[in-house]
Write an enzyme that holds these catalytic residues in place. Structure first.
Site, short mmCIF file in Angstrom:
data_model
loop_
_atom_site.label_atom_id
_atom_site.label_comp_id
_atom_site.label_asym_id
_atom_site.label_seq_id
_atom_site.Cartn_x
_atom_site.Cartn_y
_atom_site.Cartn_z
N TYR A 153 -24.03 7.64 23.08
CA TYR A 153 -24.92 6.50 22.86
C TYR A 153 -25.51 6.54 21.45
O TYR A 153 -25.54 5.52 20.76
CB TYR A 153 -26.04 6.53 23.91
CG TYR A 153 -26.94 5.32 23.86
CD1 TYR A 153 -26.51 4.08 24.35
CD2 TYR A 153 -28.22 5.40 23.33
CE1 TYR A 153 -27.33 2.97 24.31
CE2 TYR A 153 -29.06 4.30 23.29
CZ TYR A 153 -28.61 3.09 23.78
OH TYR A 153 -29.43 1.99 23.73
N LYS A 157 -25.33 3.77 18.23
CA LYS A 157 -26.49 3.15 17.62
C LYS A 157 -26.66 3.55 16.16
O LYS A 157 -27.11 2.75 15.34
CB LYS A 157 -27.75 3.47 18.44
CG LYS A 157 -27.71 2.86 19.84
CD LYS A 157 -27.47 1.36 19.79
CE LYS A 157 -27.49 0.72 21.17
NZ LYS A 157 -27.28 -0.75 21.12
#
Length: 268
Positions: A153, A157
């Site tokens: 994740y 990002k």
């Protein structure tokens, strides 16, 4: 009378996408939303007053589908798109050693490749309404510092912020604004998930146990508005995100120590 401006928002069926749609609709914009969740999009449109709205089913992993969705929205809005918000995303957590390849691929494909595809597809539309058009990419506090148990994740990002910074340089001469939004933990349905299939502990409980605040989704929508009309590259939303950005810049060693000592992987 000035033409009504149009914003196209992915992930418009709930959460940040829905809040952003409501804010821009209230301020007189034509709002086009996209998502894979058709009932959710119908609910969002039901919250918007007036007839200046449109929805389109879109899987952001499908590059050709992006062209179809933007063309349809452009037509529905009276042949203009002023802002594209790459908001669609999924969570992913857990030790990298325990994550299945399909979980890794799904997160990368939606959170990062979806943003790249969206930017590429949006470019010719934003050229037409520049100067003053904008590409807004939804990053995260997870794009500021890499936490244990969130490697995939965080990779997406951090990547979203890199894409934004690169395109800010690439498109500046054409008058297209590019910015990333970096919220901390936001009150959205993602908090009710577990992050990965090996855990039964909701992310929301992890956040509360860590003493972190959960920021109202309306604050993120306001940040999108500010980004469209502002000139910053990164917009940090929520106390955690702002503190993390400050500490990462001025006290990187302390941040590294805290991340090593205080974060346990999801799913354990």
């Amino acid at each position: 009378m000035a033409e009504r401006r149009c914003i196209f928002i992915t992930g418009g069926a709930s959460g940040i996408g829905r809040a952003t749609a409501r804010l821009f609709a209230e301020r007189g914009w034509f709002v086009a939303i996209a998502d894979v969740n058709v009932p959710g999009m119908e609910d969002t449109l039901g919250l918007l007053d007036g007839g200046f709205k449109y929805m389109h089913r879109l899987d952001v992993r499908d590059r050709a589908a992006w062209d179809d969705a933007l063309q349809a929205a452009w037509t529905a809005a009276g042949q203009r798109i002023d802002v594209v918000v790459n908001n669609a995303g999924v969570g992913a957590g857990g030790s990298l050693s325990e994550m299945a390849p399909d979980e890794i691929d799904r997160c990368l494909d939606i959170n990062l490749k979806g943003v790249l595809y969206g930017a590429q597809a949006a470019y010719p539309y934003l050229q037409k309404t520049a100067p003053g058009s904008a590409l807004i990419n939804m990053a995260s506090a997870a794009g500021i510092a890499g936490s244990g148990g969130m490697s995939v994740y965080c990779a997406t990002k951090f990547g979203v912020r890199a894409v934004s910074e690169s395109l800010d340089a690439e498109w500046a001469a054409e008058g297209i604004t590019v910015a990333s939004i970096c919220p901390s933990f936001i009150e959205t349905p993602l908090l009710d998930g577990t992050g990965n299939r090996n855990s039964n502990e909701p992310i929301r409980e992890r956040v509360r146990a860590a003493g972190l605040e959960i920021t109202p989704v309306e604050e993120v929508a306001k940040a999108v508005w500010d980004a469209v009309h502002g000139d910053k590259l990164d917009y940090f939303v929520g106390k955690t995100s702002k503190r993390m950005a400050f500490a990462k810049r001025w006290m990187p060693g302390k941040v590294r120590k805290q991340l090593r000592n205080s974060v346990r992987p999801l799913g354990r």
